[in-house]
Design a protein around this motif. Sequence first.
Motif, short mmCIF file in Angstrom:
data_model
loop_
_atom_site.label_atom_id
_atom_site.label_comp_id
_atom_site.label_asym_id
_atom_site.label_seq_id
_atom_site.Cartn_x
_atom_site.Cartn_y
_atom_site.Cartn_z
N VAL A 135 -6.91 -16.55 2.62
CA VAL A 135 -7.34 -15.30 2.01
C VAL A 135 -6.13 -14.72 1.30
O VAL A 135 -5.08 -14.51 1.92
CB VAL A 135 -7.87 -14.32 3.08
CG1 VAL A 135 -8.28 -13.01 2.46
CG2 VAL A 135 -8.99 -14.97 3.86
N PRO A 136 -6.27 -14.48 0.01
CA PRO A 136 -5.11 -13.92 -0.69
C PRO A 136 -4.81 -12.52 -0.17
O PRO A 136 -5.70 -11.73 0.13
CB PRO A 136 -5.56 -13.90 -2.16
CG PRO A 136 -7.04 -14.09 -2.15
CD PRO A 136 -7.42 -14.67 -0.83
N LEU A 137 -3.54 -12.26 -0.02
CA LEU A 137 -3.12 -10.94 0.42
C LEU A 137 -3.22 -9.98 -0.76
O LEU A 137 -2.91 -10.34 -1.90
CB LEU A 137 -1.68 -11.00 0.92
CG LEU A 137 -1.45 -11.87 2.16
CD1 LEU A 137 0.04 -11.95 2.47
CD2 LEU A 137 -2.21 -11.32 3.34
N PRO A 138 -3.65 -8.77 -0.48
CA PRO A 138 -3.75 -7.81 -1.57
C PRO A 138 -2.35 -7.44 -2.07
O PRO A 138 -1.38 -7.47 -1.32
CB PRO A 138 -4.45 -6.61 -0.93
CG PRO A 138 -4.24 -6.76 0.54
CD PRO A 138 -4.06 -8.23 0.81
N ASP A 139 -2.31 -7.12 -3.33
CA ASP A 139 -1.05 -6.64 -3.88
C ASP A 139 -0.73 -5.29 -3.27
O ASP A 139 -1.60 -4.42 -3.18
CB ASP A 139 -1.14 -6.51 -5.40
CG ASP A 139 -1.21 -7.88 -6.08
OD1 ASP A 139 -0.71 -8.85 -5.50
OD2 ASP A 139 -1.76 -7.95 -7.19
N VAL A 140 0.47 -5.15 -2.83
CA VAL A 140 0.89 -3.91 -2.21
C VAL A 140 2.10 -3.39 -2.96
O VAL A 140 3.02 -4.13 -3.26
CB VAL A 140 1.28 -4.15 -0.71
CG1 VAL A 140 1.47 -2.83 0.01
CG2 VAL A 140 0.29 -5.01 -0.01
N GLU A 141 2.04 -2.12 -3.24
CA GLU A 141 3.20 -1.53 -3.90
C GLU A 141 4.27 -1.31 -2.89
O GLU A 141 4.04 -0.84 -1.77
CB GLU A 141 2.81 -0.19 -4.54
CG GLU A 141 2.04 -0.36 -5.81
CD GLU A 141 1.91 0.96 -6.55
OE1 GLU A 141 2.85 1.77 -6.52
OE2 GLU A 141 0.83 1.17 -7.10
#
Length: 145
Positions: free
Chosen positions: A136-142
């Motif tokens: 599962v791709p990790l969400p982009d996090v700022e």
Amino acid sequence: MGTWGTGHFDNDAAADFAAGLDEAEPERRVAMVRDVLVRTIDATDLFTDADEAVAAAALVAAQCPGGAPVDPDDGPQEPMPAFPDQLRKLAHEALARIATDPCGPAPNWVDPDDAKQWQALLTRLRTVLVPPPPTVPLPDVERPT
């Protein structure tokens, strides 16, 4: 002669399957492996294809992480093509069916030690063939600056 051992290719049907793979055109080998696995999953009489399916599953498992290579003295002598990921799931399903079917080969071993050895072989193959969980791709996090 029938069965002469508990290994993946230690019976007439599996040895014939290996010879058929060797004689087949390389581009046909994936389909041959897939066909025997699907036939086994769908079979009403497992005795017909079970030995070939164990051999096919061993070939697929050999290409998986943790899989043991197939000795060309026992199995096909010709190199196998890279098998698609879908064959891993089919091989696992076919082995699960073989290991648990009350009319299949599992309960028909005469020697209890051979039966245990054969079941252990199926368990090892099934362990290697368990499809990895989907990534599962990790969400982009700022990141704070």
